[in-house]
Design a protein around this motif. Structure first.
Motif, PDB file in Angstrom:
ATOM      1  N   ASN A  53     -76.417  -3.812 -59.201  1.00 20.45           N
ATOM      2  CA  ASN A  53     -76.129  -5.116 -58.600  1.00 20.45           C
ATOM      3  C   ASN A  53     -75.174  -4.974 -57.419  1.00 20.45           C
ATOM      4  N   GLU A  54     -74.155  -4.145 -57.586  1.00 17.96           N
ATOM      5  CA  GLU A  54     -73.208  -3.914 -56.488  1.00 17.96           C
ATOM      6  C   GLU A  54     -73.918  -3.253 -55.306  1.00 17.96           C
ATOM      7  N   LEU A  55     -74.841  -2.348 -55.607  1.00 16.05           N
ATOM      8  CA  LEU A  55     -75.587  -1.690 -54.536  1.00 16.05           C
ATOM      9  C   LEU A  55     -76.454  -2.698 -53.792  1.00 16.05           C
ATOM     10  N   ASN A  56     -76.990  -3.655 -54.516  1.00 25.90           N
ATOM     11  CA  ASN A  56     -77.785  -4.705 -53.880  1.00 25.90           C
ATOM     12  C   ASN A  56     -76.915  -5.547 -52.947  1.00 25.90           C
ATOM     13  N   ASP A  57     -75.682  -5.862 -53.407  1.00 26.98           N
ATOM     14  CA  ASP A  57     -74.741  -6.588 -52.548  1.00 26.98           C
ATOM     15  C   ASP A  57     -74.344  -5.740 -51.345  1.00 26.98           C
ATOM     16  N   TYR A  58     -74.181  -4.454 -51.574  1.00 26.63           N
ATOM     17  CA  TYR A  58     -73.841  -3.542 -50.474  1.00 26.63           C
ATOM     18  C   TYR A  58     -74.952  -3.548 -49.430  1.00 26.63           C
ATOM     19  N   ALA A  59     -76.203  -3.572 -49.898  1.00 22.50           N
ATOM     20  CA  ALA A  59     -77.340  -3.636 -48.971  1.00 22.50           C
ATOM     21  C   ALA A  59     -77.286  -4.909 -48.141  1.00 22.50           C
ATOM     22  N   GLY A  60     -76.845  -6.005 -48.770  1.00 25.71           N
ATOM     23  CA  GLY A  60     -76.708  -7.256 -48.038  1.00 25.71           C
ATOM     24  C   GLY A  60     -75.706  -7.150 -46.905  1.00 25.71           C
ATOM     25  N   GLN A  61     -74.639  -6.396 -47.118  1.00 21.90           N
ATOM     26  CA  GLN A  61     -73.635  -6.213 -46.066  1.00 21.90           C
ATOM     27  C   GLN A  61     -74.190  -5.357 -44.935  1.00 21.90           C
ATOM     28  N   ARG A  62     -75.040  -4.382 -45.253  1.00 24.96           N
ATOM     29  CA  ARG A  62     -75.675  -3.599 -44.194  1.00 24.96           C
ATOM     30  C   ARG A  62     -76.602  -4.488 -43.364  1.00 24.96           C
ATOM     31  N   GLU A  63     -77.291  -5.403 -44.028  1.00 24.61           N
ATOM     32  CA  GLU A  63     -78.130  -6.353 -43.301  1.00 24.61           C
ATOM     33  C   GLU A  63     -77.284  -7.245 -42.404  1.00 24.61           C
ATOM     34  N   LEU A  64     -76.105  -7.635 -42.906  1.00 30.39           N
ATOM     35  CA  LEU A  64     -75.211  -8.477 -42.119  1.00 30.39           C
ATOM     36  C   LEU A  64     -74.708  -7.724 -40.888  1.00 30.39           C
ATOM     37  N   ILE A  65     -74.437  -6.442 -41.048  1.00 28.96           N
ATOM     38  CA  ILE A  65     -74.019  -5.622 -39.904  1.00 28.96           C
ATOM     39  C   ILE A  65     -75.120  -5.623 -38.842  1.00 28.96           C
ATOM     40  N   ALA A  66     -76.359  -5.413 -39.269  1.00 30.93           N
ATOM     41  CA  ALA A  66     -77.484  -5.399 -38.327  1.00 30.93           C
ATOM     42  C   ALA A  66     -77.631  -6.742 -37.631  1.00 30.93           C
ATOM     43  N   GLU A  67     -77.505  -7.818 -38.394  1.00 32.02           N
ATOM     44  CA  GLU A  67     -77.667  -9.157 -37.824  1.00 32.02           C
ATOM     45  C   GLU A  67     -76.568  -9.455 -36.807  1.00 32.02           C
ATOM     46  N   ASN A  68     -75.323  -9.137 -37.151  1.00 34.92           N
ATOM     47  CA  ASN A  68     -74.206  -9.418 -36.243  1.00 34.92           C
ATOM     48  C   ASN A  68     -74.260  -8.545 -34.989  1.00 34.92           C
ATOM     49  N   MET A  69     -74.706  -7.305 -35.140  1.00 35.49           N
ATOM     50  CA  MET A  69     -74.861  -6.452 -33.959  1.00 35.49           C
ATOM     51  C   MET A  69     -75.949  -6.986 -33.031  1.00 35.49           C
ATOM     52  N   MET A  70     -77.021  -7.478 -33.618  1.00 34.02           N
ATOM     53  CA  MET A  70     -78.116  -7.982 -32.800  1.00 34.02           C
ATOM     54  C   MET A  70     -77.697  -9.231 -32.036  1.00 34.02           C
ATOM     55  N   THR A  71     -77.036 -10.167 -32.740  1.00 33.52           N
ATOM     56  CA  THR A  71     -76.655 -11.418 -32.085  1.00 33.52           C
ATOM     57  C   THR A  71     -75.411 -11.261 -31.212  1.00 33.52           C
ATOM     58  N   GLY A  72     -74.427 -10.491 -31.693  1.00 29.15           N
ATOM     59  CA  GLY A  72     -73.162 -10.380 -30.977  1.00 29.15           C
ATOM     60  C   GLY A  72     -73.177  -9.396 -29.835  1.00 29.15           C
ATOM     61  N   ILE A  73     -74.051  -8.396 -29.901  1.00 30.47           N
ATOM     62  CA  ILE A  73     -74.073  -7.366 -28.855  1.00 30.47           C
ATOM     63  C   ILE A  73     -75.372  -7.432 -28.059  1.00 30.47           C
ATOM     64  N   CYS A  74     -76.497  -7.231 -28.721  1.00 32.89           N
ATOM     65  CA  CYS A  74     -77.772  -7.134 -28.010  1.00 32.89           C
ATOM     66  C   CYS A  74     -78.130  -8.424 -27.279  1.00 32.89           C
ATOM     67  N   VAL A  75     -78.094  -9.529 -28.006  1.00 28.75           N
ATOM     68  CA  VAL A  75     -78.492 -10.801 -27.393  1.00 28.75           C
ATOM     69  C   VAL A  75     -77.540 -11.184 -26.267  1.00 28.75           C
ATOM     70  N   GLU A  76     -76.233 -11.085 -26.521  1.00 25.40           N
ATOM     71  CA  GLU A  76     -75.249 -11.482 -25.516  1.00 25.40           C
ATOM     72  C   GLU A  76     -75.305 -10.582 -24.286  1.00 25.40           C
ATOM     73  N   LEU A  77     -75.356  -9.272 -24.495  1.00 28.22           N
ATOM     74  CA  LEU A  77     -75.380  -8.361 -23.356  1.00 28.22           C
ATOM     75  C   LEU A  77     -76.694  -8.466 -22.575  1.00 28.22           C
ATOM     76  N   THR A  78     -77.785  -8.697 -23.268  1.00 24.06           N
ATOM     77  CA  THR A  78     -79.068  -8.851 -22.570  1.00 24.06           C
ATOM     78  C   THR A  78     -79.048 -10.073 -21.662  1.00 24.06           C
ATOM     79  N   LYS A  79     -78.518 -11.168 -22.172  1.00 21.85           N
ATOM     80  CA  LYS A  79     -78.399 -12.377 -21.361  1.00 21.85           C
ATOM     81  C   LYS A  79     -77.457 -12.148 -20.178  1.00 21.85           C
ATOM     82  N   TYR A  80     -76.340 -11.493 -20.441  1.00 23.03           N
ATOM     83  CA  TYR A  80     -75.360 -11.223 -19.385  1.00 23.03           C
ATOM     84  C   TYR A  80     -75.932 -10.258 -18.358  1.00 23.03           C
ATOM     85  N   LEU A  81     -76.745  -9.315 -18.800  1.00 21.19           N
ATOM     86  CA  LEU A  81     -77.358  -8.340 -17.896  1.00 21.19           C
ATOM     87  C   LEU A  81     -78.285  -9.033 -16.899  1.00 21.19           C
TER      88      LEU A  81
END
Length: 503
Positions: free
Chosen positions: A77-105
């Motif tokens: 169960n903890e590993l499943n929650d840990y996987a959720g945090q890895r998904e959150l990292i991917a989501e935040n990187m995509m929205t906070g870095i990729c999307v913002e920098l692409t628009k700014y570029l």
């Protein structure tokens, strides 16, 4: 130091440098996107792994009662929650870095394009002005040469004694016109030169420095934004580290919560049968010529004793019975008590519901404007039926539990009797001497009085029936098994559920 002052002549270099900076932003965005894909795939694999090993079903749920099994489930169960945090990292990187920098570029590309276009246009305007200067200069040179030539020709004719006056005047007039035209060209050239020098000064000291400084500012802003993207690459993960740490702490806690002694005790509780160990096998001496009680056919035939091996390769499963009689005594008592507890809780819930409905009906009867008392009758009837049904079930399971306890006592007595059945069989021995002592004892006296709260039908052996409101004499209190022994006024004595009476 700035680009406009120190790099005024490095247009091509600035062009390449700013393009290289935009390419770097684009490369970084692609890099982060690939990182997010890795995180998403990693999280997906972790979830699948956790799901694969999570146990489901009644057998697995029973095993999870052991700390070592449950701890492994906690880890999953903890590993499943840990996987959720890895998904959150991917989501935040995509929205906070990729999307913002692409628009700014995209904004930076358009801004850079505008500045370079303005610089090109200013350079083209200066080149056009220079061409105009060259044209006026060449015209001035041409006209001035022709004016000098005409002047020389006029002087030559004027000095010629044979020349006609009219020809002299004509030549002098032509020389004057040529000179006037040359003077106009000279003035145009001077004006155009002045205009060009002014435009050139503006180009090199105002327009180009401003545009190059804007490109410098744009490039520095790009670098700052890229630096923020670099920092976010770490910050995004840092933000979820506390939760990831909690997941890892939970896994460590699962290890600490594993208790071998506790699991052993639980295993005993789950599988303890309650049977007594078999008594020792008596020696039967057939060499003494013991005569059989029936026919000679059975003479000296050894008795076959049923094997009670504690180990077996195959375990036959008995069909489940409502009274759990298919279970060993200890397990049967546990299941019956658990069933009684569940029914008792459900019964109390229905009783509370019935009480609430009765109070509500009373309120409606006193205040008709609040509601119709008749509207509650279906619920009251249904609740009453539920109470009756549950009381019947409770009585049934309590009688079975009493039977289980009495059966255990009978089994123990039988085992003890079997263990002593090989005692002396001398007819002269007084087999009633043990009972004589019992007859000499005083008559047992009640230890208290109680009133029956509900009617109980004692259908099993050892129980006694009682009616609601009946006065009873308590002969033996509840010993923790949920039953007590009572004496009725008519002399009937037996066991009843302790919850059916009040002192």
């Amino acid at each position: 130091m700035d680009w406009g002052t120190d790099l005024w002549d490095q247009y091509d270099g600035i062009d390449r440098h700013t393009q290289s900076g935009l390419d770097l932003v684009d490369r970084y965005v692609k890099f982060v996107k690939e990182r997010t894909e890795i995180e998403q795939n990693y999280a997906k694999q972790l979830r699948n792994l956790s799901k694969k090993y999570l146990k489901r079903g009644s057998k697995e749920e029973q095993e999870c009662g052991f700390t070592n099994h449950q701890s492994f489930q906690d880890i999953l169960n903890e590993l499943n929650d840990y996987a959720g945090q890895r998904e959150l990292i991917a989501e935040n990187m995509m929205t906070g870095i990729c999307v913002e920098l692409t628009k700014y570029l995209q904004d930076l590309k358009q801004e850079r394009k505008t500045y370079l276009a303005d610089a090109k246009k200013a350079q083209q305007n200066l080149e056009i002005s220079f061409k105009q200067l060259e044209n006026t200069k060449r015209r001035f040179a041409k006209e001035w040469g022709e004016a000098e030539k005409a002047t020389q020709q006029a002087e030559k004719i004027e000095n010629d004694t044979n020349a006609i006056k009219a020809d002299v005047e004509k030549v002098k007039q032509q020389a004057h016109v040529k000179t006037h035209t040359a003077e106009e060209c000279r003035n145009d050239y001077a004006a155009q030169l002045q205009k060009y020098n002014k435009e050139q000064n503006t180009f090199y000291y105002t327009e180009i420095p401003q545009l190059f400084n804007k490109l410098q500012d744009m490039d520095e802003r790009r670098i700052r934004s890229l630096a923020e993207g670099y920092s976010q690459f770490a910050d995004v993960e840092k933000k979820v580290l506390p939760i990831i740490t909690k997941c890892l702490d939970g896994i460590s806690m699962a290890g600490r919560n594993t208790n071998g002694k506790q699991d052993s005790m639980r295993f005993i509780e789950q599988h303890k049968s309650g049977f007594e160990r078999p008594a020792e096998v008596d020696f039967e001496d057939y060499s003494q010529g013991i005569k059989p009680a029936s026919s000679d056919a059975n003479l000296n035939q050894p008795k076959i004793r049923t094997k009670l091996w504690p180990f077996s390769h195959k375990k036959t499963k008995s069909p489940a019975a409502e009274d759990f009689s298919h279970l060993p005594p200890e397990q049967r008592k546990k299941r019956l008590q658990s069933k009684i507890d569940d029914i008792t809780k459900e019964l109390q819930k229905e009783l509370d519901q019935s009480e609430a409905l009765e109070k509500m009906r009373g309120v409606y009867e006193r205040n008709p404007q609040m509601g119709d008392p008749a509207s509650l009758e279906p619920q009251i009837t249904q609740t009453s039926q539920n109470v009756g049904r549950l009381r019947g079930q409770l009585t049934k399971y309590e009688s079975w539990l009493a039977e289980a306890f009495r059966g255990e006592d009978s089994t123990n007595t039988a085992v003890n009797n079997n263990q002593h059945c090989s005692m002396s069989t001398d007819p002269s021995q007084n087999i009633y001497s043990e009972f004589d002592e019992d007859f000499d004892e005083d008559v047992e006296t009640p230890i208290g009085k109680a009133t029956a709260l509900y009617t109980f039908q004692g259908s099993s052996q050892g129980t006694v029936s009682i009616t609601e409101g009946e006065q009873l004499s308590v002969m033996e209190k509840d010993k923790g098994d949920g039953w007590m022994r009572v004496l009725r006024a008519n002399g009937d004595e037996g066991y009843i559920p302790s919850s059916y009476v009040k002192f």
